[in-house]
Scaffold this motif. Structure first.
Motif, PDB file in Angstrom:
ATOM      1  N   ARG A  27     -29.887  89.656 -23.333  1.00 39.92           N
ATOM      2  CA  ARG A  27     -29.608  88.158 -22.649  1.00 39.92           C
ATOM      3  C   ARG A  27     -30.602  87.158 -21.960  1.00 39.92           C
ATOM      4  O   ARG A  27     -30.657  86.203 -20.967  1.00 39.92           O
ATOM      5  CB  ARG A  27     -28.328  88.214 -21.548  1.00 39.92           C
ATOM      6  CG  ARG A  27     -27.639  89.458 -21.997  1.00 39.92           C
ATOM      7  CD  ARG A  27     -26.264  89.358 -20.572  1.00 39.92           C
ATOM      8  NE  ARG A  27     -27.133  89.971 -19.644  1.00 39.92           N
ATOM      9  CZ  ARG A  27     -26.685  90.952 -18.450  1.00 39.92           C
ATOM     10  NH1 ARG A  27     -25.374  90.508 -18.219  1.00 39.92           N
ATOM     11  NH2 ARG A  27     -27.221  90.885 -17.110  1.00 39.92           N
ATOM     12  N   ARG A  28     -31.427  86.357 -23.153  1.00 38.48           N
ATOM     13  CA  ARG A  28     -32.789  84.987 -22.828  1.00 38.48           C
ATOM     14  C   ARG A  28     -32.044  84.173 -22.976  1.00 38.48           C
ATOM     15  O   ARG A  28     -32.546  83.668 -21.137  1.00 38.48           O
ATOM     16  CB  ARG A  28     -33.539  86.108 -23.170  1.00 38.48           C
ATOM     17  CG  ARG A  28     -33.827  87.012 -22.867  1.00 38.48           C
ATOM     18  CD  ARG A  28     -35.698  87.419 -24.036  1.00 38.48           C
ATOM     19  NE  ARG A  28     -36.048  88.557 -23.246  1.00 38.48           N
ATOM     20  CZ  ARG A  28     -35.946  89.335 -24.960  1.00 38.48           C
ATOM     21  NH1 ARG A  28     -36.197  88.186 -25.926  1.00 38.48           N
ATOM     22  NH2 ARG A  28     -36.829  90.556 -24.395  1.00 38.48           N
ATOM     23  N   THR A  29     -31.378  83.998 -23.582  1.00 41.53           N
ATOM     24  CA  THR A  29     -31.389  82.652 -23.927  1.00 41.53           C
ATOM     25  C   THR A  29     -30.286  81.352 -23.880  1.00 41.53           C
ATOM     26  O   THR A  29     -30.040  80.307 -24.299  1.00 41.53           O
ATOM     27  CB  THR A  29     -32.764  81.899 -25.142  1.00 41.53           C
ATOM     28  OG1 THR A  29     -31.848  82.394 -26.138  1.00 41.53           O
ATOM     29  CG2 THR A  29     -33.370  81.836 -25.297  1.00 41.53           C
ATOM     30  N   ARG A  30     -28.612  82.357 -24.307  1.00 35.11           N
ATOM     31  CA  ARG A  30     -27.670  81.742 -25.222  1.00 35.11           C
ATOM     32  C   ARG A  30     -27.161  81.162 -23.591  1.00 35.11           C
ATOM     33  O   ARG A  30     -26.268  81.151 -23.739  1.00 35.11           O
ATOM     34  CB  ARG A  30     -26.872  82.648 -25.957  1.00 35.11           C
ATOM     35  CG  ARG A  30     -27.615  83.253 -26.982  1.00 35.11           C
ATOM     36  CD  ARG A  30     -27.930  82.030 -28.091  1.00 35.11           C
ATOM     37  NE  ARG A  30     -27.322  82.444 -29.636  1.00 35.11           N
ATOM     38  CZ  ARG A  30     -28.567  83.670 -29.978  1.00 35.11           C
ATOM     39  NH1 ARG A  30     -29.263  84.196 -29.433  1.00 35.11           N
ATOM     40  NH2 ARG A  30     -28.635  83.044 -31.715  1.00 35.11           N
ATOM     41  N   ASN A  31     -27.700  81.540 -21.876  1.00 33.28           N
ATOM     42  CA  ASN A  31     -26.430  80.585 -21.075  1.00 33.28           C
ATOM     43  C   ASN A  31     -27.369  79.843 -21.175  1.00 33.28           C
ATOM     44  O   ASN A  31     -26.611  79.506 -20.318  1.00 33.28           O
ATOM     45  CB  ASN A  31     -26.443  82.073 -19.962  1.00 33.28           C
ATOM     46  CG  ASN A  31     -27.877  82.612 -19.962  1.00 33.28           C
ATOM     47  OD1 ASN A  31     -28.361  81.891 -20.392  1.00 33.28           O
ATOM     48  ND2 ASN A  31     -28.039  83.055 -18.828  1.00 33.28           N
ATOM     49  N   GLY A  32     -27.597  79.057 -21.797  1.00 33.92           N
ATOM     50  CA  GLY A  32     -27.981  77.968 -21.688  1.00 33.92           C
ATOM     51  C   GLY A  32     -29.463  78.047 -20.797  1.00 33.92           C
ATOM     52  O   GLY A  32     -29.916  76.475 -20.004  1.00 33.92           O
ATOM     53  N   ASN A  33     -30.050  78.452 -20.200  1.00 35.01           N
ATOM     54  CA  ASN A  33     -31.246  79.039 -19.459  1.00 35.01           C
ATOM     55  C   ASN A  33     -32.816  77.957 -20.282  1.00 35.01           C
ATOM     56  O   ASN A  33     -33.726  77.678 -19.719  1.00 35.01           O
ATOM     57  CB  ASN A  33     -31.624  80.361 -18.615  1.00 35.01           C
ATOM     58  CG  ASN A  33     -30.781  81.047 -17.659  1.00 35.01           C
ATOM     59  OD1 ASN A  33     -30.467  80.935 -17.187  1.00 35.01           O
ATOM     60  ND2 ASN A  33     -31.114  82.494 -17.677  1.00 35.01           N
ATOM     61  N   LYS A  34     -32.256  78.506 -21.246  1.00 28.97           N
ATOM     62  CA  LYS A  34     -33.360  77.577 -22.166  1.00 28.97           C
ATOM     63  C   LYS A  34     -33.019  77.080 -23.162  1.00 28.97           C
ATOM     64  O   LYS A  34     -32.403  76.958 -23.631  1.00 28.97           O
ATOM     65  CB  LYS A  34     -34.803  79.059 -22.904  1.00 28.97           C
ATOM     66  CG  LYS A  34     -35.113  79.596 -21.735  1.00 28.97           C
ATOM     67  CD  LYS A  34     -36.208  80.789 -22.314  1.00 28.97           C
ATOM     68  CE  LYS A  34     -36.956  81.703 -21.085  1.00 28.97           C
ATOM     69  NZ  LYS A  34     -35.751  81.491 -19.802  1.00 28.97           N
ATOM     70  N   SER A  35     -34.026  75.677 -23.367  1.00 28.23           N
ATOM     71  CA  SER A  35     -33.067  75.365 -24.607  1.00 28.23           C
ATOM     72  C   SER A  35     -34.872  73.926 -25.490  1.00 28.23           C
ATOM     73  O   SER A  35     -35.684  74.234 -24.626  1.00 28.23           O
ATOM     74  CB  SER A  35     -32.562  74.246 -23.713  1.00 28.23           C
ATOM     75  OG  SER A  35     -33.094  72.843 -23.544  1.00 28.23           O
ATOM     76  N   LEU A  36     -34.333  73.935 -26.432  1.00 27.24           N
ATOM     77  CA  LEU A  36     -35.126  73.005 -27.611  1.00 27.24           C
ATOM     78  C   LEU A  36     -35.275  71.677 -26.962  1.00 27.24           C
ATOM     79  O   LEU A  36     -34.168  71.356 -26.953  1.00 27.24           O
ATOM     80  CB  LEU A  36     -34.717  73.456 -29.309  1.00 27.24           C
ATOM     81  CG  LEU A  36     -35.025  75.137 -29.800  1.00 27.24           C
ATOM     82  CD1 LEU A  36     -34.168  74.799 -30.975  1.00 27.24           C
ATOM     83  CD2 LEU A  36     -36.107  75.591 -29.328  1.00 27.24           C
ATOM     84  N   PRO A  37     -36.524  71.529 -26.972  1.00 25.82           N
ATOM     85  CA  PRO A  37     -36.538  69.757 -26.743  1.00 25.82           C
ATOM     86  C   PRO A  37     -35.902  69.058 -28.257  1.00 25.82           C
ATOM     87  O   PRO A  37     -35.732  69.702 -29.222  1.00 25.82           O
ATOM     88  CB  PRO A  37     -38.440  68.949 -26.910  1.00 25.82           C
ATOM     89  CG  PRO A  37     -38.563  70.657 -26.822  1.00 25.82           C
ATOM     90  CD  PRO A  37     -37.620  72.019 -27.480  1.00 25.82           C
ATOM     91  N   PRO A  38     -35.435  67.511 -27.938  1.00 20.34           N
ATOM     92  CA  PRO A  38     -34.764  67.269 -28.634  1.00 20.34           C
ATOM     93  C   PRO A  38     -34.726  67.055 -30.578  1.00 20.34           C
ATOM     94  O   PRO A  38     -34.213  67.038 -31.418  1.00 20.34           O
ATOM     95  CB  PRO A  38     -33.649  65.653 -28.543  1.00 20.34           C
ATOM     96  CG  PRO A  38     -34.246  66.421 -27.057  1.00 20.34           C
ATOM     97  CD  PRO A  38     -35.478  67.036 -26.262  1.00 20.34           C
ATOM     98  N   ASP A  39     -36.774  66.657 -30.094  1.00 20.30           N
ATOM     99  CA  ASP A  39     -36.824  66.288 -31.665  1.00 20.30           C
ATOM    100  C   ASP A  39     -36.784  67.702 -32.317  1.00 20.30           C
ATOM    101  O   ASP A  39     -36.962  68.199 -33.179  1.00 20.30           O
ATOM    102  CB  ASP A  39     -38.032  65.811 -31.241  1.00 20.30           C
ATOM    103  CG  ASP A  39     -39.164  66.589 -30.819  1.00 20.30           C
ATOM    104  OD1 ASP A  39     -38.367  67.116 -29.490  1.00 20.30           O
ATOM    105  OD2 ASP A  39     -40.293  66.786 -30.626  1.00 20.30           O
ATOM    106  N   VAL A  40     -37.311  68.950 -31.764  1.00 16.91           N
ATOM    107  CA  VAL A  40     -37.898  69.746 -32.461  1.00 16.91           C
ATOM    108  C   VAL A  40     -36.286  70.628 -32.716  1.00 16.91           C
ATOM    109  O   VAL A  40     -36.569  70.703 -34.039  1.00 16.91           O
ATOM    110  CB  VAL A  40     -38.828  71.259 -31.598  1.00 16.91           C
ATOM    111  CG1 VAL A  40     -38.417  72.468 -32.334  1.00 16.91           C
ATOM    112  CG2 VAL A  40     -39.580  70.440 -31.090  1.00 16.91           C
ATOM    113  N   THR A  41     -35.462  70.006 -32.399  1.00 13.03           N
ATOM    114  CA  THR A  41     -33.696  70.643 -32.628  1.00 13.03           C
ATOM    115  C   THR A  41     -33.487  69.650 -34.023  1.00 13.03           C
ATOM    116  O   THR A  41     -33.372  70.605 -35.035  1.00 13.03           O
ATOM    117  CB  THR A  41     -32.880  70.090 -31.987  1.00 13.03           C
ATOM    118  OG1 THR A  41     -33.337  70.998 -31.101  1.00 13.03           O
ATOM    119  CG2 THR A  41     -31.041  70.340 -31.988  1.00 13.03           C
ATOM    120  N   SER A  42     -34.299  68.513 -33.445  1.00  7.66           N
ATOM    121  CA  SER A  42     -33.394  67.986 -35.023  1.00  7.66           C
ATOM    122  C   SER A  42     -34.180  67.916 -36.230  1.00  7.66           C
ATOM    123  O   SER A  42     -33.987  68.058 -37.310  1.00  7.66           O
ATOM    124  CB  SER A  42     -33.612  66.257 -35.329  1.00  7.66           C
ATOM    125  OG  SER A  42     -34.168  65.980 -34.486  1.00  7.66           O
TER     126      SER A  42
END
Ligand SMILES: Nc1ncnc2c1ncn2[C@@H]1O[C@H](COP(=O)(O)OS(=O)(=O)O)[C@@H](OP(=O)(O)O)[C@H]1O
Length: 369
Positions: free
Chosen positions: A330-345
């Motif tokens: 339960r590490r990342t999917r509750n919004g605790n962590k995210s990718l920077p928008p440029d990495v996402t795209s």
């Protein structure tokens, strides 16, 4: 004004009512008898008991299944359910949510790694790794490495050695998967096995900026004509540098085409990870149908734990105690962590043609952002 046929009408109503009541009783007895003969038949308990399903009626069915199980002799048996992946898409959540079913038993450890680590072993070797259990029990193992790790003969070996197994494959947004897998590796290298080597990436964007161009160059867009070759290249990349799998595992179509040579929708179910995050109970009801198991795990058994934002199993047999996933799941999917928008795209761009090929292969689309 008095109604002349009052008594006749009353007698008629009583007769029709009793007939209906006895027919329902006979029908229920027939279904129960059928159940006792073969509890693995797909009987929808909601249909059987009606919508007003109190714990009494479910309890009866549950206890009947346990009794049925107790009367059987034990021996080592092959799994009827194999979770084949995808790593970091919720494979453990699926197992955790199915585990309370009275006809399901899970291997210990849950990940046997039999087909990836002992590709030349026999059915007998596999049985030796498995527990003794009663006939009709659905033994489940899950090893996410089966889906996308070498050897490429894993699907063929599973088909040959466990031809009746039903496979469960959880798919999630490959971009979210990168974030989740990055943290998994970061923790493995830095915390769980610090001697394994230095994980030089401090952040996921550093990692993606380093690896993405290499993966892009070696694999590129999904190419139907060369897809087998492309998958071989993925295996080569992973063989040379293990960390590439954080990205390449998301090329689902390249791997799935190999599985589809041996399995189809009657023995391989694709589970939508997003749906399981939002409404696991409905997903678990569908999975029981697919497995042809009595549907005794119900939508209302899964509730969201407000603090963590993740769903847990509500154990109705133990004062509704919540049975939640361990923190490592339960590490990342509750919004605790995210990718920077440029990495996402950049990642979205990389996976786009592969996702489209997957949707075509499955005849089903996922709303992956
Ligand atoms: N209900 C539900 N549905 C779908 N997915 C869920 C659910 N609950 C947890 N999770 C997510 O599962 C992620 C871990 O995936 P796996 O169990 O496949 O990991 S592993 O491959 O066994 O290591 C894990 O990823 P992280 O959040 O990055 O830890 C969880 O977010």
């Amino acid at each position: 004004m008095s109604y002349p046929y009052k008594h006749t009408t009353l007698v008629l109503i009583l007769l029709v009512g009793s007939a209906a009541f006895f027919s329902i009783q006979v029908f229920q007895n027939l279904v129960f008898a059928e159940y006792q003969r073969s509890p693995t038949k797909p009987v929808n308990s909601r249909y059987f008991f009606g919508n007003n399903q109190d714990s009494g009626s479910r309890k009866e069915l549950w206890e009947m299944l346990i009794k049925y199980r107790q009367n059987k002799t034990k021996s080592r048996r092959l799994p009827k359910i194999i979770g084949i992946g995808v790593e970091k898409c919720g494979t453990h959540a699926l197992l955790h949510f199915l585990r309370p079913h009275p006809l399901i038993r899970v291997t210990d450890p849950t990940e046997t790694h039999f087909f990836d680590e002992q590709p030349d072993a026999s059915v007998q070797d596999y049985l030796l790794k498995l527990p003794e259990l009663e006939e009709d029990i659905f033994l489940m193992e899950k090893t996410p490495a089966y889906f996308n790790f070498r050897p490429s003969s894993i699907p063929a070996n599973i088909k040959r050695m466990v031809p009746d197994a039903k496979l469960l494959l959880v798919l999630c947004n490959p971009v979210d998967r990168v974030l989740s897998d990055f943290y998994q590796e970061w923790i493995m290298f830095n915390i769980t096995h610090p001697g394994k080597g230095q994980f030089r990436y401090k952040s996921v964007d550093q990692y993606v900026y380093d690896y993405l161009p290499r993966v892009q160059q070696a694999i590129g867009d999904f190419d139907q004509k060369n897809s087998v070759l492309q998958e071989d290249r993925v295996f080569d990349l992973m063989g040379k540098d293990y960390l590439t799998h954080i990205i390449t595992t998301g090329f689902y179509a390249l791997h799935l085409q190999r599985w589809f040579k041996y399995f189809n929708e009657t023995n391989l179910m694709v589970v939508d990870s997003e749906a399981m995050l939002q409404d696991p109970g409905s997903v678990i009801e569908e999975v029981q149908e697919f497995l042809k198991l009595p549907k005794v795990l119900l939508k209302e058994d899964y509730v969201k734990e407000e603090d963590s934002g993740y769903f847990c199993y509500k154990n109705w047999k133990d004062e509704n105690k919540l049975d939640c996933l361990p923190s490592a799941k339960r590490r990342t999917r509750n919004g605790n962590k995210s990718l920077p928008p440029d990495v996402t795209s950049k990642l979205q761009e990389l996976f786009q043609s592969h996702n489209e090929a997957l949707f075509k292969m499955l005849g089903r689309k996922f709303e992956w952002k």
